[in-house]
Design a protein around this motif. Sequence first.
Motif, short mmCIF file in Angstrom:
data_model
loop_
_atom_site.label_atom_id
_atom_site.label_comp_id
_atom_site.label_asym_id
_atom_site.label_seq_id
_atom_site.Cartn_x
_atom_site.Cartn_y
_atom_site.Cartn_z
N ASP A 123 90.91 26.11 -2.59
CA ASP A 123 90.86 26.10 -4.34
C ASP A 123 91.68 26.74 -5.22
O ASP A 123 92.15 26.84 -6.29
CB ASP A 123 89.82 26.50 -5.35
N GLY A 124 92.60 26.95 -4.38
CA GLY A 124 94.06 28.10 -5.09
C GLY A 124 93.29 29.96 -5.45
O GLY A 124 94.45 30.66 -5.41
N LYS A 125 92.94 29.83 -4.55
CA LYS A 125 92.13 31.93 -5.06
C LYS A 125 92.70 32.42 -3.71
O LYS A 125 92.40 31.52 -3.26
CB LYS A 125 90.35 31.48 -5.03
N PRO A 126 92.16 33.83 -4.39
CA PRO A 126 92.88 34.41 -3.33
C PRO A 126 91.39 35.57 -2.12
O PRO A 126 90.66 34.63 -3.07
CB PRO A 126 93.04 35.58 -3.56
N GLU A 127 91.28 35.75 -0.93
CA GLU A 127 90.39 35.32 -0.12
C GLU A 127 89.41 36.84 -0.65
O GLU A 127 89.75 37.82 -1.66
CB GLU A 127 90.67 36.55 1.35
N ASN A 143 85.06 22.76 3.37
CA ASN A 143 84.63 22.86 4.18
C ASN A 143 85.76 23.47 5.30
O ASN A 143 87.30 23.16 5.02
CB ASN A 143 84.13 21.45 5.29
N VAL A 144 85.44 24.85 5.21
CA VAL A 144 87.05 25.78 5.95
C VAL A 144 87.02 25.62 7.51
O VAL A 144 86.00 26.15 8.29
CB VAL A 144 87.35 27.33 4.97
N PHE A 145 87.78 25.46 8.04
CA PHE A 145 87.34 25.49 9.32
C PHE A 145 87.20 26.95 10.05
O PHE A 145 87.37 27.77 9.68
CB PHE A 145 88.72 24.47 10.64
N PRO A 146 86.04 26.95 10.87
CA PRO A 146 85.15 25.88 11.47
C PRO A 146 83.75 24.92 10.83
O PRO A 146 82.58 24.89 11.22
CB PRO A 146 84.79 26.24 12.57
N TRP A 170 82.57 33.25 6.31
CA TRP A 170 82.68 32.32 5.10
C TRP A 170 82.68 32.81 3.31
O TRP A 170 83.86 31.77 2.88
CB TRP A 170 81.08 31.90 5.42
N PHE A 171 82.49 33.58 3.39
CA PHE A 171 82.62 33.85 1.94
C PHE A 171 84.11 34.65 1.71
O PHE A 171 84.48 34.96 0.52
CB PHE A 171 81.63 35.12 1.98
N ARG A 172 84.68 35.37 2.51
CA ARG A 172 86.52 35.63 2.11
C ARG A 172 86.75 34.62 2.36
O ARG A 172 88.07 34.40 1.24
CB ARG A 172 86.21 36.27 4.15
N ARG A 173 86.72 33.09 2.70
CA ARG A 173 88.17 32.04 2.66
C ARG A 173 87.46 31.16 1.82
O ARG A 173 88.15 30.08 1.51
CB ARG A 173 88.08 32.13 4.21
N TYR A 174 85.88 30.79 1.22
CA TYR A 174 85.87 29.62 0.84
C TYR A 174 86.74 28.83 0.12
O TYR A 174 86.68 27.74 -1.00
CB TYR A 174 84.19 29.50 0.98
N LYS A 210 86.34 16.93 3.20
CA LYS A 210 88.12 17.10 3.40
C LYS A 210 88.11 18.39 4.93
O LYS A 210 86.65 19.29 4.28
CB LYS A 210 89.02 17.15 2.98
N TRP A 211 88.54 18.56 5.84
CA TRP A 211 87.70 19.67 5.82
C TRP A 211 89.86 20.72 5.94
O TRP A 211 90.59 20.17 6.65
CB TRP A 211 87.84 19.76 8.32
N PHE A 212 89.47 21.86 5.98
CA PHE A 212 90.31 23.06 5.19
C PHE A 212 91.30 24.03 6.58
O PHE A 212 90.56 24.24 7.19
CB PHE A 212 90.83 23.30 4.24
N TYR A 213 92.19 23.79 6.99
CA TYR A 213 92.85 24.06 8.44
C TYR A 213 94.14 25.68 7.87
O TYR A 213 94.91 25.62 6.96
CB TYR A 213 93.47 23.67 9.01
N TYR A 214 93.22 26.62 8.24
CA TYR A 214 94.67 27.46 7.57
C TYR A 214 93.82 29.02 8.84
O TYR A 214 93.29 29.88 8.65
CB TYR A 214 94.46 28.07 6.25
#
Length: 291
Positions: free
Chosen positions: A198-202, A84-87, A190-194, A284-288
Amino acid sequence: MSFTVEERGNPNSLSYRVFFKNADGKYVSPFHDIPMYADESQNIFHVVVEVPRWTNAKMEIATKELLNPVKQDVKKGNLRYVANVFPHKGYIWNYGAIPQTWEDPAHKDGDTGCCGDNDPIDVCEIGSKVCSRGEVIKVKVLGILAMIDEGETDWKVIAINVEDPEANDLNNISDVQRLKPGYLESTVDWFRRYKVPDGKPENRFAFNDEFKDKDFAIEVIKSTHNFWKALISQKTNAGELNCKNTCVSDSDSSYCCSVDEAKAVLGGTSPCGKEEPIPSSVDKWFYYERK
């Protein structure tokens, strides 16, 4: 044309599978046996729902297994859940695939410059209903996004269930931009950052991150259908893909799966049992910071 599902194994476990039956009760492959078109004259397509909206389990058609049931993706021996990458919370659409399509990993796309991802073409269904896992729905295609995922072309078709109350108002990607402002931008986000948690690039996108329209999307779908036809007719090397089917190939074809063989697949699985708990970390919610 209607389809039902038969769950086997324990949900949220490595044993869980969703098998498909047609209206005659015959086991079918959702990859090969369900027709691509629900109504070819109206460009209405079937979509196999793998992931209902708001859920996190990364379910997918098991292209390498006999009868191609839907199962949860596994990474390093563990069941895979999207972060879950905010928002965002889970998948923000009903996510699935169009049957009888295949993105050929040996074909370099002229627009993206990358080869296919070896899977059926993906669909984001943007209607108001939260669909069920394994549900086969009929959709209108509205547009398409060309995602580049780790160097592979991974098309994302934008579509809407023909039974949705808004289906009559949404006929092209411009209608989505007009009636659902911000939704397409959120889809790209969503697709850019999901995968970043997991340590992968955008992820990247072709066409300057822009969606192509309905006509472009339908041509892409048709091309992936042609790749599938070459695959199922054994004109293309299938590699590890399982192309056995119960309805498409002739009875004397090596790709024909008999009734007994299909039943034996189910016989090798356990009945649907108690649902296993989902790890608490999935919530868990991820913020970056966005780049």
